[in-house]
Design an enzyme around this catalytic site. Sequence first.
Site, PDB file in Angstrom:
ATOM      1  N   LYS A 150       0.831  -1.201   0.000  1.00 42.54           N
ATOM      2  CA  LYS A 150       0.000   0.000   0.000  1.00 42.54           C
ATOM      3  C   LYS A 150       0.870   1.257   0.000  1.00 42.54           C
ATOM      4  O   LYS A 150       0.672   2.172  -0.776  1.00 42.54           O
ATOM      5  CB  LYS A 150      -0.933  -0.025   1.213  1.00 42.54           C
ATOM      6  CG  LYS A 150      -1.826   1.196   1.318  1.00 42.54           C
ATOM      7  CD  LYS A 150      -2.772   1.102   2.490  1.00 42.54           C
ATOM      8  CE  LYS A 150      -3.486   2.447   2.665  1.00 42.54           C
ATOM      9  NZ  LYS A 150      -4.386   2.464   3.809  1.00 42.54           N
ATOM     10  N   GLY A 209      -4.920  -1.661   4.815  1.00 39.75           N
ATOM     11  CA  GLY A 209      -4.091  -2.782   4.351  1.00 39.75           C
ATOM     12  C   GLY A 209      -4.771  -4.125   4.553  1.00 39.75           C
ATOM     13  O   GLY A 209      -4.794  -4.980   3.657  1.00 39.75           O
ATOM     14  N   ARG A 210      -5.355  -4.331   5.734  1.00 38.64           N
ATOM     15  CA  ARG A 210      -5.958  -5.641   6.024  1.00 38.64           C
ATOM     16  C   ARG A 210      -7.329  -5.803   5.382  1.00 38.64           C
ATOM     17  O   ARG A 210      -7.970  -6.837   5.551  1.00 38.64           O
ATOM     18  CB  ARG A 210      -6.003  -5.872   7.541  1.00 38.64           C
ATOM     19  CG  ARG A 210      -6.628  -4.753   8.345  1.00 38.64           C
ATOM     20  CD  ARG A 210      -6.333  -4.906   9.842  1.00 38.64           C
ATOM     21  NE  ARG A 210      -6.774  -3.749  10.603  1.00 38.64           N
ATOM     22  CZ  ARG A 210      -6.082  -2.634  10.787  1.00 38.64           C
ATOM     23  NH1 ARG A 210      -4.881  -2.513  10.245  1.00 38.64           N
ATOM     24  NH2 ARG A 210      -6.544  -1.645  11.512  1.00 38.64           N
ATOM     25  N   GLU A 216      10.350  -4.789   4.710  1.00 38.18           N
ATOM     26  CA  GLU A 216      10.421  -6.178   4.237  1.00 38.18           C
ATOM     27  C   GLU A 216      10.189  -6.246   2.726  1.00 38.18           C
ATOM     28  O   GLU A 216      10.936  -6.895   1.984  1.00 38.18           O
ATOM     29  CB  GLU A 216       9.345  -7.033   4.929  1.00 38.18           C
ATOM     30  CG  GLU A 216       9.589  -7.288   6.401  1.00 38.18           C
ATOM     31  CD  GLU A 216       8.956  -6.236   7.299  1.00 38.18           C
ATOM     32  OE1 GLU A 216       8.726  -5.103   6.823  1.00 38.18           O
ATOM     33  OE2 GLU A 216       8.717  -6.552   8.484  1.00 38.18           O
ATOM     34  N   LYS A 221       9.318  -0.841  14.374  1.00 37.88           N
ATOM     35  CA  LYS A 221       9.945  -0.482  13.095  1.00 37.88           C
ATOM     36  C   LYS A 221      11.030   0.563  13.324  1.00 37.88           C
ATOM     37  O   LYS A 221      12.123   0.488  12.761  1.00 37.88           O
ATOM     38  CB  LYS A 221       8.908   0.121  12.132  1.00 37.88           C
ATOM     39  CG  LYS A 221       7.861  -0.816  11.604  1.00 37.88           C
ATOM     40  CD  LYS A 221       7.046  -0.058  10.520  1.00 37.88           C
ATOM     41  CE  LYS A 221       5.744  -0.731  10.216  1.00 37.88           C
ATOM     42  NZ  LYS A 221       4.849   0.066   9.377  1.00 37.88           N
ATOM     43  N   GLU A 273      -5.089  -6.712  14.617  1.00 40.85           N
ATOM     44  CA  GLU A 273      -4.539  -5.409  14.229  1.00 40.85           C
ATOM     45  C   GLU A 273      -5.652  -4.349  14.264  1.00 40.85           C
ATOM     46  O   GLU A 273      -5.395  -3.181  14.524  1.00 40.85           O
ATOM     47  CB  GLU A 273      -3.895  -5.476  12.833  1.00 40.85           C
ATOM     48  CG  GLU A 273      -2.912  -4.349  12.580  1.00 40.85           C
ATOM     49  CD  GLU A 273      -2.104  -4.499  11.287  1.00 40.85           C
ATOM     50  OE1 GLU A 273      -2.656  -4.268  10.206  1.00 40.85           O
ATOM     51  OE2 GLU A 273      -0.904  -4.829  11.371  1.00 40.85           O
ATOM     52  N   HIS A 318      -5.097 -33.169  16.840  1.00 41.24           N
ATOM     53  CA  HIS A 318      -3.960 -33.992  17.258  1.00 41.24           C
ATOM     54  C   HIS A 318      -2.833 -33.134  17.812  1.00 41.24           C
ATOM     55  O   HIS A 318      -1.697 -33.586  17.908  1.00 41.24           O
ATOM     56  CB  HIS A 318      -3.486 -34.842  16.080  1.00 41.24           C
ATOM     57  CG  HIS A 318      -4.558 -35.765  15.599  1.00 41.24           C
ATOM     58  ND1 HIS A 318      -4.758 -37.016  16.142  1.00 41.24           N
ATOM     59  CD2 HIS A 318      -5.541 -35.587  14.690  1.00 41.24           C
ATOM     60  CE1 HIS A 318      -5.808 -37.581  15.551  1.00 41.24           C
ATOM     61  NE2 HIS A 318      -6.298 -36.724  14.669  1.00 41.24           N
TER      62      HIS A 318
HETATM   63  O1  F6P Z   1       1.875  -4.342   9.887  1.00 44.76           O
HETATM   64  C1  F6P Z   1       1.594  -3.020   9.617  1.00 44.76           C
HETATM   65  C2  F6P Z   1       1.121  -2.799   8.225  1.00 44.76           C
HETATM   66  O2  F6P Z   1       0.997  -1.438   8.015  1.00 44.76           O
HETATM   67  C3  F6P Z   1      -0.184  -3.527   7.894  1.00 44.76           C
HETATM   68  O3  F6P Z   1      -1.300  -2.846   8.334  1.00 44.76           O
HETATM   69  C4  F6P Z   1      -0.073  -3.649   6.430  1.00 44.76           C
HETATM   70  O4  F6P Z   1      -0.995  -4.570   5.923  1.00 44.76           O
HETATM   71  C5  F6P Z   1       1.364  -4.078   6.288  1.00 44.76           C
HETATM   72  O5  F6P Z   1       2.045  -3.315   7.269  1.00 44.76           O
HETATM   73  C6  F6P Z   1       1.960  -3.878   4.942  1.00 44.76           C
HETATM   74  O6  F6P Z   1       1.950  -2.550   4.541  1.00 44.76           O
HETATM   75  P1  F6P Z   1       2.175  -2.116   3.045  1.00 44.76           P
HETATM   76  O7  F6P Z   1       1.093  -2.732   2.237  1.00 44.76           O
HETATM   77  O8  F6P Z   1       2.126  -0.637   3.037  1.00 44.76           O
HETATM   78  O9  F6P Z   1       3.527  -2.639   2.615  1.00 44.76           O
END
Ligand code: F6P
Length: 521
Positions: free
Chosen positions: A208, A265-266, A214, A491, A351, A382
Amino acid sequence: MKKLRCDQTPAWAALNTHFNASGKHFDVREAFAQDARRFEAFSQDAPHVFADLSKNLIDADSHALLLELARQCGLEQQRDAMFAGELINSTEQRAVMHFLLRNPPYAQYTPAQAAINKIADAQAEVEVTLNAMLAYAEQVRADAAITDIVNIGIGGSDLGPQMAVLALNEFATAGKRLHFVSNIDGDELAGVLKHLLPGNTLFLVASKTFTTTETMTNARSAKAWFEAQGGQDIARHFAALTTNVAAANDFGITTTFGFWDWVGGRYSLWSAIGLPIAIAIGAAGFREFLAGAHAMDAHFRSAALEDNLPVRLGLLDVWYRNFHGFASRSIAPYSSALRRWPAYLQQLEMESNGKRVDKDGQPLPFDTSPVLWGEPGTNGQHAYFQMLHQGTAVVPVEFVAVKRAAHELPGHHDKLLANVLAQAQALMRGKKDAGGHQDFPGNRPSTFLLLEQLTPASLGALIALQEHRVFVSGAIWGINSFDQWGVELGKVLARDIEPRLQSGDISGLDGSTAGLLQRLR
Ligand code: F6P
């Protein structure tokens, strides 16, 4: 007028009284013995989903009081504010309009509906983008040279699409392998890349913000690998799914599909973030997925509170968390295709509702999000079901079962269904033995969600059901379910620590972090 905080409403006080008088001693086995119609009273059909709530620790009185709590907390007004596009994500001054992504095309509105739709411009943009993204998905599906699609993203840019692609495998086109890389641990990307050829691979960089460490780290490494392996034509082999198209362009990706800040995002798998799903199941399948979710939106918007499944589930969550004090919920999909369902729901609910202050930033004196956890059945049986049946803590379980199997292997599906029914039954019934080790206390609550078949439409409805149910408990608690400030501190600290791993500088660090850092060098 400002609404009372939920724990200051008359309904909350009445629920407390009811809980102390009888609710905490409620025995669901007795309730079934006394009421031949309990199953009918506490189960219902909603779009694509049948829900049996009758094995929960609720009766007509608690149900009525919970509905009263919803009214006194202004649940309907809060719901309508979301659907009207108001800026209900108050800490970020954003609207929350993921529902718009699955609205039917604007052209299908009657003039009367169109006139009251204040968000027509956003809807028009949604349609243009959706059409472009689905045309691209079809192009990729038709491109025999592309055999592997690698989605690089994390959190909402990974969990939703991954869960849905696995769930809808039965509907997926042959000849395309979808991979999901999220972790910054290079093991994950390296493990995928070693099986790929650059000319046969499409990378989808899903973020987003297009700033997440990452995803940016994995995307850079993927691009470096692509170029080092002699890959040509970034425009054909990389696409970005993002609200930050400018950053994607700066990164060197020109094939982009956008979305908007009013998609959390979610909640983003309905947007361009859903491209892996669209590639897997095709444009028509993706439209069915959206239509299933839209049907659940319509139900949430219009069904009376007492027949409104997201409302009933959300209120049950409040009843368990704040009155019974149950701290977690176990998620048990009896479907191997739904194996990422628990992980997906963890982000969606924890979240969203893992908050300790209200919308004004004031600390709350009651608990909010439970811990969600689980594995698909029968595997969980199990592993940890021992604790669900005989442990000291009561953990409500939420089963999902699918009536019609996607395969034709004889015997399997009846065994699977027999197990899910038996587990729900065993949790409730318990067993009196000679005492001690073989006693099961029983009276352990569960909810049973049943799909006729796992299809794009039913999955869409099941997901939207969960989104709205999380909205309901968050609205009762008076929290902002749409921000996630709690992920920021870690972060920031990681950015401070990373160079110290090279320099060895431990100044200003606490003793434990300093000690561990020195060990890691
Ligand atoms: O974990 C925090 C967060 O902002 C989530 O809400 C989001 O889905 C994820 O990081 C990834 O964010 P982005 O889509 O901006 O890379």
